[in-house]
Design an enzyme around this catalytic site. Sequence first.
Site: not given
Ligand code: GLY
Length: 378
Positions: A91, A155
């Site tokens: 992330d 994600d």
């Molecule tokens: N990237 C984690 C979520 O969307 O909760």
Amino acid sequence: MEKQQWAEEAWQRTSSKIKQMSEAIGAGFPHASQNGKYDRTAASAWTSGFWPGLLWLAYREEQDESLRQLAEVCEAAQDEALDEFTKLHHDVGFMWCLSSVASYKITKNEQSKQRALKAASILAGRFNPQGSFIRAWNSYVWRNEEHNEGWAIIDCMMNISLLFWASEETGDARYRHIAMRHADTVLKEFIRADGSVYHIVCFNAETGERESALGGQGYSPDSAWARGVAWAIYGMAICYSYTKEERYLRASQKTAHYFMANLPEDHIPYWDFRLPAYEGAPRDASAAAIAASGMLLLSELLPADQGGMYERCALRLVKAIDRQCACYDSGNEAIVLHATGSFPTGKNIDVPLIYGDYFYAEALTRLLGNSGSRQMFW
Ligand code: GLY
């Protein structure tokens, strides 16, 4: 009311609220709002970029120097995570696109560029060449994920924007190659024939073979986590915007069609599109906000006769948020109520989440009309 006038009025409500939030929150990393107040997370948390991103959006529109200063303090505070390194995960895209890439695009600050390039190199270093995917998380014994070297999640389609940006900035094609190989794996292994998506796909980290899928933040391995579909719509549109490869455009459209077809009448999705029963189930307004901004990008990438349907759906989504979920007064520090973080683990259900606020504001700035010339941070 005409689209432009509605967007301008909604943006005025939102930017006044961001100013109000800046006085309450200051510099820090808000994540979820409980009882009207935002909590704070660590610099290494996946959400640490959203508050500086929101500040940069408002600064770009309003030129209020106090917002810029706060965004810069947040960005500098993320250095702790960048320097410590071991707590970082895929992330880093969300985290540094919205702080350092945003700062660099707006101010041309060289230090911001260096930070974003370091983050891009960390993301590239998570690529598994055997399986052609980017590893999502590190091993968390406490989360019962001791051996997750082969896990990839939907994600990450947003994170890979950082790699496309890094290739453009440095002229080094390797970042883009990694991003495209990951995106091609997502086309093959995550997106189902009907346009719904898996949240987690597990590969064998040694051989690269796909082994299984997990429900993750969705209801079950075969369900359709609403935010996951939104990440796919937006991430594939970004991939197309950088590469002009039609397969990414088609994937963005296909996932958008699934999202649109499965919305409830009031346009705020339930947290998963495939629940056995919807009565009383929590909504996820963050998924609506992400999908709206993604569909607006998609509509910009298509000729008007093909893009119009995505723009109209995006407008319905942001209007639904404005009408049913937005808080513009001091009743809550947040803007967008009724989001769901992770239903299966019981975390942050039916609360405001900072990324709901961010994507709602981002979608409104896209609607202001000249986002083609205004660069977004992805
Ligand atoms: N990237 C984690 C979520 O969307 O909760």
